[in-house]
Design an enzyme around this catalytic site. Sequence first.
Site, PDB file in Angstrom:
ATOM      1  N   GLY A  74     -26.164 -27.360  -3.300  1.00  0.00           N
ATOM      2  CA  GLY A  74     -23.838 -28.119  -3.763  1.00  0.00           C
ATOM      3  C   GLY A  74     -24.327 -28.308  -5.069  1.00  0.00           C
ATOM      4  N   THR A  75     -24.798 -28.895  -5.288  1.00  0.00           N
ATOM      5  CA  THR A  75     -24.773 -29.954  -6.913  1.00  0.00           C
ATOM      6  C   THR A  75     -24.631 -28.236  -8.091  1.00  0.00           C
ATOM      7  OG1 THR A  75     -24.867 -32.127  -6.441  1.00  0.00           O
ATOM      8  CG2 THR A  75     -25.462 -30.851  -8.790  1.00  0.00           C
ATOM      9  N   ASN A 151     -14.442 -34.585   0.869  1.00  0.00           N
ATOM     10  CA  ASN A 151     -15.579 -35.316   1.817  1.00  0.00           C
ATOM     11  C   ASN A 151     -15.530 -36.919   1.830  1.00  0.00           C
ATOM     12  OD1 ASN A 151     -15.821 -34.878  -1.481  1.00  0.00           O
ATOM     13  ND2 ASN A 151     -17.723 -36.135  -1.362  1.00  0.00           N
ATOM     14  N   GLN A 179     -18.793 -28.768   2.297  1.00  0.00           N
ATOM     15  CA  GLN A 179     -17.877 -29.581   3.362  1.00  0.00           C
ATOM     16  C   GLN A 179     -17.502 -28.889   4.610  1.00  0.00           C
ATOM     17  OE1 GLN A 179     -18.784 -32.723   4.507  1.00  0.00           O
ATOM     18  NE2 GLN A 179     -19.432 -33.365   2.492  1.00  0.00           N
ATOM     19  N   HIS A 201     -27.581 -28.632   4.273  1.00  0.00           N
ATOM     20  CA  HIS A 201     -27.871 -30.141   4.478  1.00  0.00           C
ATOM     21  C   HIS A 201     -26.976 -30.264   4.771  1.00  0.00           C
ATOM     22  CE1 HIS A 201     -27.024 -32.825   1.145  1.00  0.00           C
ATOM     23  NE2 HIS A 201     -27.036 -31.902   0.751  1.00  0.00           N
ATOM     24  N   CYS A 325     -22.053 -38.505  -0.954  1.00  0.00           N
ATOM     25  CA  CYS A 325     -23.983 -38.029  -1.455  1.00  0.00           C
ATOM     26  C   CYS A 325     -24.266 -39.242  -2.688  1.00  0.00           C
ATOM     27  CB  CYS A 325     -23.848 -37.028  -1.922  1.00  0.00           C
ATOM     28  SG  CYS A 325     -23.442 -35.360  -1.874  1.00  0.00           S
TER      29      CYS A 325
HETATM   30  N1  PLP Z   1     -19.427 -30.791  -2.912  1.00  0.00           N
HETATM   31  C1  PLP Z   1     -18.802 -31.677  -2.505  1.00  0.00           C
HETATM   32  C2  PLP Z   1     -17.781 -31.575  -1.639  1.00  0.00           C
HETATM   33  C3  PLP Z   1     -19.591 -32.668  -1.419  1.00  0.00           C
HETATM   34  O1  PLP Z   1     -19.459 -33.390  -0.839  1.00  0.00           O
HETATM   35  C4  PLP Z   1     -21.540 -31.845  -1.642  1.00  0.00           C
HETATM   36  C5  PLP Z   1     -21.974 -33.953  -1.477  1.00  0.00           C
HETATM   37  O2  PLP Z   1     -21.851 -34.299  -0.813  1.00  0.00           O
HETATM   38  C6  PLP Z   1     -21.738 -31.480  -3.187  1.00  0.00           C
HETATM   39  C7  PLP Z   1     -20.850 -31.030  -3.262  1.00  0.00           C
HETATM   40  C8  PLP Z   1     -22.670 -31.563  -3.655  1.00  0.00           C
HETATM   41  O3  PLP Z   1     -24.467 -31.235  -2.928  1.00  0.00           O
HETATM   42  P1  PLP Z   1     -25.951 -31.515  -2.544  1.00  0.00           P
HETATM   43  O4  PLP Z   1     -26.279 -33.294  -2.748  1.00  0.00           O
HETATM   44  O5  PLP Z   1     -26.436 -30.348  -2.035  1.00  0.00           O
HETATM   45  O6  PLP Z   1     -25.969 -30.896  -4.438  1.00  0.00           O
END
Ligand code: PLP
Length: 379
Positions: A74-75, A151, A179, A201, A325
């Site tokens: 996600g990041t 989240n 989410q 994940h 996270c």
């Molecule tokens: N965006 C949202 C809304 C999230 O909740 C998260 C992680 O909790 C992310 C992005 C980032 O995802 P990742 O941990 O796979 O990089």
Amino acid sequence: MIYLDNNATTAMDPAVIDVIAEEMRRGPRNASSLHALGRSAADALDDAIIRIGRSLGADLSQPGGPRLILTSGGTESNNLALAGLAEPETPLVVSSIEHASVLQFAETQRKRGRQVGYIAVKPDGTVDLESLDQCLGQFDKPLVSVMTANNETGIVQPTAAIAERCRRNGATFHVDATQSIGKMEVSIANMSADAVTFTPHKFHGPQGIGGLLLTPGLKLRPALFGGEQQLLSRPGTEPVPLVVGMAKAIELAVDNLSENCQRIVSLRDHFEDALLSGIPGLLIHGRNVSRLPNTSCVSLEGVDRQSILMALDMAQIACSSGSACSSGSSPPSHVLTAMGCPEWAIGSAIRFSVSRFSTATEIDEAAGRICRIYNKLRS
Ligand code: PLP
């Protein structure tokens, strides 16, 4: 351990583990290699991508149609979207309750001189459309990024109304749906978004992989260079086993969605009822608005979130405070702060998140332990 931290990450579904292991046992397979092993990997990759698209309402089989960019999570999807979906001088507009991967990107850009607008949220936790209108009036054709659901609180955001405003103003709209998959319907067409972030994940798939779904014709300027994979947009050898695992996970998440959601919401509601009866003055964030079925963000008057988190950990309950996270550092929630919550509520906020693997016995046991621990800490 009773695992109630599914918004941070989820247990892999055994069926997903099986398809990943099967794929790994097939031997060395680089989808860019021209030999037979490489070609069979490319076929497996194409098949997985088409199935992922089908689960998100996008036909990824046609050149010139929507496209899926494979990322590491996600990041990365969020960073790639904000960095590459518009020219570097295009203004950015993000909500003040976005994930750190959006907010910190925007803040870094603002410090470098880019125009950045922050959309306020209302006390109920949804983004304020009037504030969005102001940003759209202030900036010329910005790149807008808002999440489907938060989240920390699980509060669902009005993405269709945001999309409509973006379209009218010629803005590009990126949605962070990290989410939402497996917890509500996510379809690129229904959301009218230009680009959508997700990562498996969060829905019982593997870590280390994610996606950025793009509508037809939308260009993504690459942030990485060095190979021709993914039409140069995001080069690097594709992790075929993870992509195959992502396809299986998304199919499982989308199949039986409404049955799974009903079961999850009844577990969550039962959990909240049990907490309400054992904890005086419990505040449940977002109880009166549309919320993800699995998320329960609560404030427990008179206790500090770090103390209760540690006590719950010792009592074998995994949950979190702060963002999904990065709860290791746990600064006060920027989400509850943006909603204008009182200090006591921000200082004592804990997030519990269940999944389709949670059981009624676990939920009963967890609620009992939480009430006992709270009352002990209070006394
Ligand atoms: N965006 C949202 C809304 C999230 O909740 C998260 C992680 O909790 C992310 C992005 C980032 O995802 P990742 O941990 O796979 O990089």
